[in-house]
Scaffold this motif. Structure first.
Motif, PDB file in Angstrom:
ATOM      1  N   ASP A 136      41.942  39.436  44.158  1.00  0.00           N
ATOM      2  CA  ASP A 136      42.255  38.881  42.838  1.00  0.00           C
ATOM      3  C   ASP A 136      43.250  39.768  42.098  1.00  0.00           C
ATOM      4  N   SER A 151      44.058  30.989  31.598  1.00  0.00           N
ATOM      5  CA  SER A 151      43.320  29.725  31.483  1.00  0.00           C
ATOM      6  C   SER A 151      44.266  28.533  31.488  1.00  0.00           C
ATOM      7  N   ARG A 154      44.992  26.755  34.976  1.00  0.00           N
ATOM      8  CA  ARG A 154      43.942  25.997  35.649  1.00  0.00           C
ATOM      9  C   ARG A 154      44.069  24.526  35.276  1.00  0.00           C
ATOM     10  N   GLU A 224      45.337  30.946  44.388  1.00  0.00           N
ATOM     11  CA  GLU A 224      44.161  30.665  43.557  1.00  0.00           C
ATOM     12  C   GLU A 224      44.119  31.668  42.415  1.00  0.00           C
ATOM     13  N   PRO A 226      42.616  33.902  39.590  1.00  0.00           N
ATOM     14  CA  PRO A 226      41.301  34.497  39.353  1.00  0.00           C
ATOM     15  C   PRO A 226      40.662  34.014  38.050  1.00  0.00           C
ATOM     16  N   GLU A 227      39.340  34.104  38.009  1.00  0.00           N
ATOM     17  CA  GLU A 227      38.599  33.740  36.809  1.00  0.00           C
ATOM     18  C   GLU A 227      38.845  34.776  35.720  1.00  0.00           C
ATOM     19  N   GLY A 228      38.711  34.338  34.447  1.00  0.00           N
ATOM     20  CA  GLY A 228      38.854  35.250  33.318  1.00  0.00           C
ATOM     21  C   GLY A 228      39.782  34.680  32.262  1.00  0.00           C
ATOM     22  N   GLU A 229      39.938  35.460  31.211  1.00  0.00           N
ATOM     23  CA  GLU A 229      40.800  35.057  30.103  1.00  0.00           C
ATOM     24  C   GLU A 229      41.761  36.180  29.776  1.00  0.00           C
ATOM     25  N   TYR A 239      39.784  43.678  35.765  1.00  0.00           N
ATOM     26  CA  TYR A 239      39.430  43.725  37.191  1.00  0.00           C
ATOM     27  C   TYR A 239      39.450  45.158  37.729  1.00  0.00           C
TER      28      TYR A 239
END
Length: 667
Positions: A136, A151, A154, A224, A226-229, A239
């Motif tokens: 990530d 965000s 996505r 892809e 990564p998750e998060g803001e 990270y």
């Protein structure tokens, strides 16, 4: 010596209830090679549930050992441990039967396995998580040029966002085709990165179905997000903290694993060895024959061990046993396993014989012969006192460190040690001390430009003498081989082969030797021996090959000549050793006088070149001597008499490194 160990055949019949104890006793003694019982009136035996469990637990425990070994402190390694390994301490197990052993192993695993598996799972899952975080982070670094919140990268209910990379030369036609397909209804931002373009597409849901095949057509590699803001740069810091936390977690897990290794490693190895030996014992069960009450086994054992074996079998079976001991018959000669029997000084050289193949039961064991000839050839080829000293010191360290283990390293070291004495002796004979370095030093010390160490000849100045000596040694070596072959064939009642295949070459060689003396009184005997040898040789070819005899006479005679000339490699490698050593010495002389101001830089360079060059020369020439000495044994010498087609003795034997068994006999 010269003959394999005498073997006897054992046949044993006893009650089934003694089977496990008897097999365990024989397994620990390790002096009987069990063979398959060939009978029609009984059925073959097979492993029971406890043997199957032993095989399964062996695999399970091996995995635990592999895991703990990684985290075991002071596991060894390095030159010191190679030269002088520490012999493991053996732990004793009181064996009361396989059923009791399996219960003990299960009780041990019930306590230990969950702890080790938990530690292994923790480490594995943490490492997986670390790799995911690093992946990530790599994506976030790739997108760090973006200043928008991730965000927004996505998908939403109305938009499909695609992030990826595409080849730079495909990017423009990709945009053009997407623009036509969607009629301009898309947004795109991009950045060049070497030969790729990082691109972010935003499509309406309805248009995405049109654009997606085009993206695939141009090989867009999706990323892809990564998750998060936050922006990619901001999220990257988050990270980094996650990675730091996980790495600390991994270190803690590894420390826990180290504690488990310290606590359980020796015990796990102990039970692993017990299970592996039980699994090995079970492999002979299909060779046994059994009825409802009894079982039968057969095998071969050295004659000098049979009386103690019988005593042990009677003890573990309480005398309720039938034992038959038989001498091998002529029909069984091909089946008899071969165990070499040599005095202590020659025993390590059995390794060289076994590398080629052991003799048949009615053949001669050549080990005592090659113990001398191999060492002589090695010394002749290396032919330098100090090279022999270096090899000898290294070999002595191996012998000293591995003597208690009696393993392959000990045997190899022993053969090199004996060969090193021959090397030093040949070095003295030819006056070679690091090549001509000894003479250079002697001239400097004495001030005499003609000073040199005593020698029978200088190998570089008088190569013909070295060649003649090498060929003379070769002729003697071949004569020994043909003589041994003659004796073996005569004893085995192959009189024709002895007289027509071995004796001719013996006579021819003797004739050549007498011719070489150039003594007038020996000319007639030489002609007679050589002539009779040729006649017998020709007669043997006629008997063996019939109409092709004429062709085979020429072929085989010159084949013998080629074999003899092969011993010229003794001279060739001796010259190579001297030549390489001299080149090193010349290089040292070239740099020795170099100075920078008052600093004698050349002396430092010369010492480095001398030590490094001579060590290299020792290693490369010792390797050549090792290989070519073996070749002269295996190809030239063994070709005169030896088949090496015997079956090696493979006793039913336990392998014990960390365990020791005390077998409790049933009352």
């Amino acid at each position: 010596m010269f003959r394999p160990e005498e073997m006897l055949k054992l046949n044993v019949i006893t009650l089934n209830r003694y089977k496990d104890t008897l097999l365990t006793y024989l397994h620990e003694r390790g002096v009987v090679e069990i063979r398959e019982v060939k009978v029609d009136i009984a059925q073959k035996d097979s492993p029971n549930e406890f043997h199957r469990k032993a095989s399964s637990y062996s695999i399970t425990i091996s995995r635990l050992v592999d895991f703990l070994k990684v985290y075991k402190k002071g596991a060894g390694g390095g030159i010191k441990d190679f030269l002088s390994p520490v012999e493991p301490v053996k732990k004793t197990y009181n064996y009361k039967g396989i059923e009791k052993l399996i219960k003990d192993v299960e009780a041990f695993l019930e306590v230990v396995e969950p702890e080790i598996r938990a530690a292994e799972g923790k480490i594995t899952s943490t490492q997986t998580e670390i790799e995911r975080i690093k992946g990530d982070m790599a994506v976030l670094e790739l997108l760090s040029w973006l200043t928008i919140d991730v965000s927004y990268l996505r998908p939403t209910d109305m938009l499909e966002i695609v992030v990826g990379t595409v080849d730079k030369n495909r990017f423009k036609p990709l945009l053009e085709e997407v623009d036509r397909a969607t009629e301009g209804r898309f947004a795109v931002i991009s950045k060049d990165s070497k030969d790729k373009v990082i691109v972010v597409f935003a499509f309406l849901r309805g248009d995405y179905e049109k654009a997606n095949p085009i993206l695939a057509k141009y090989s867009l590699e999706r990323i892809e997000v990564p998750e998060g803001e936050g922006t990619p740069a901001e999220l990257l810091k988050v990270y980094e903290k996650k990675l730091e936390s996980k790495e600390e977690e991994l270190e803690d897990a590894k420390k826990d694993a180290e504690m488990l290794a310290e606590r359980y490693y020796e015990d796990v190895r102990f039970y692993q060895e017990l299970m592996e030996n039980e699994r090995d014992k079970a492999t002979v069960l299909p060779m046994l024959a059994r009825t409802n009450m009894t079982f039968a086994m057969t095998g071969w054992a050295p004659k000098n061990s049979v009386s103690s074996i019988i005593e042990g079998i009677n003890r573990v079976t309480d005398g309720k046993v039938y034992i038959s001991v038989k001498e091998p018959s002529e029909e069984e000669l091909e089946e008899i396993p071969i165990k070499l029997k040599n005095p202590g000084w020659a025993r390590p050289f059995e390794m060289l014989t076994e590398m080629y193949g052991v003799p048949r039961y009615n053949e001669i064991d050549p080990t005592p012969i090659i113990a001398f000839t191999y060492s002589l050839f090695f010394g002749f080829m290396l032919t330098d006192f100090f090279y022999g000293l270096i090899v000898g010191i290294t070999a002595a360290l191996l012998v000293k460190g591995h003597r208690k283990l009696n393993d392959g390293a000990y045997k190899f070291g022993y053969t090199l040690l004996i060969s090193s004495f021959f090397t030093m002796f040949m070095g003295i004979l030819f006056g070679s001390y690091f090549g001509n370095a000894g003479d250079v030093v002697l001239k400097y010390v004495t001030g005499n430009p003609n000073a040199h160490f005593p020698r029978i000849a200088d190998s570089l100045k008088d190569p013909m003498f070295v060649l003649i000596l090498a060929l003379a040694i070769g002729l003697a070596h071949l004569f020994i081989g043909y003589t041994v072959g003659f004796i073996v064939r005569w004893k085995n009642s192959d009189r024709k082969g002895a007289l027509l295949e071995q004796l001719p070459w013996m006579l021819i060689i003797l004739g050549v030797v007498l011719f070489a003396t150039k003594a007038p009184g020996l000319v007639m005997p030489a002609e007679g021996l050589f002539g009779v040898g040729l006649i017998l040789f020709a007669l043997g070819e006629i008997v063996a090959n019939g109409g092709l005899a004429g062709l085979m006479i020429i072929s085989d005679f010159f084949g013998f000549v080629g074999t003899w000339l092969s011993y010229a490699r003794l001279m060739a490698l001796a010259l190579a050793t001297s030549g390489i050593a001299m080149v090193v010495n010349v290089l040292v002389a070239m740099v020795w006088g170099i100075k920078i101001s008052a600093i004698p830089l050349g002396i430092v360079m010369g010492v480095i070149v001398f030590i490094g060059g001579q060590l290299f020369s020792t290693a490369i020439n010792a390797l050549g001597a090792f290989v070519h000495s073996l070749r002269l044994q295996y190809v030239e010498f063994f070709g005169t008499f030896y088949s090496g087609e015997g079956k090696p003795f493979e006793p039913f034997k336990a392998r014990r490194e960390v365990s020791k068994l005390e077998v409790e006999v049933e009352a």
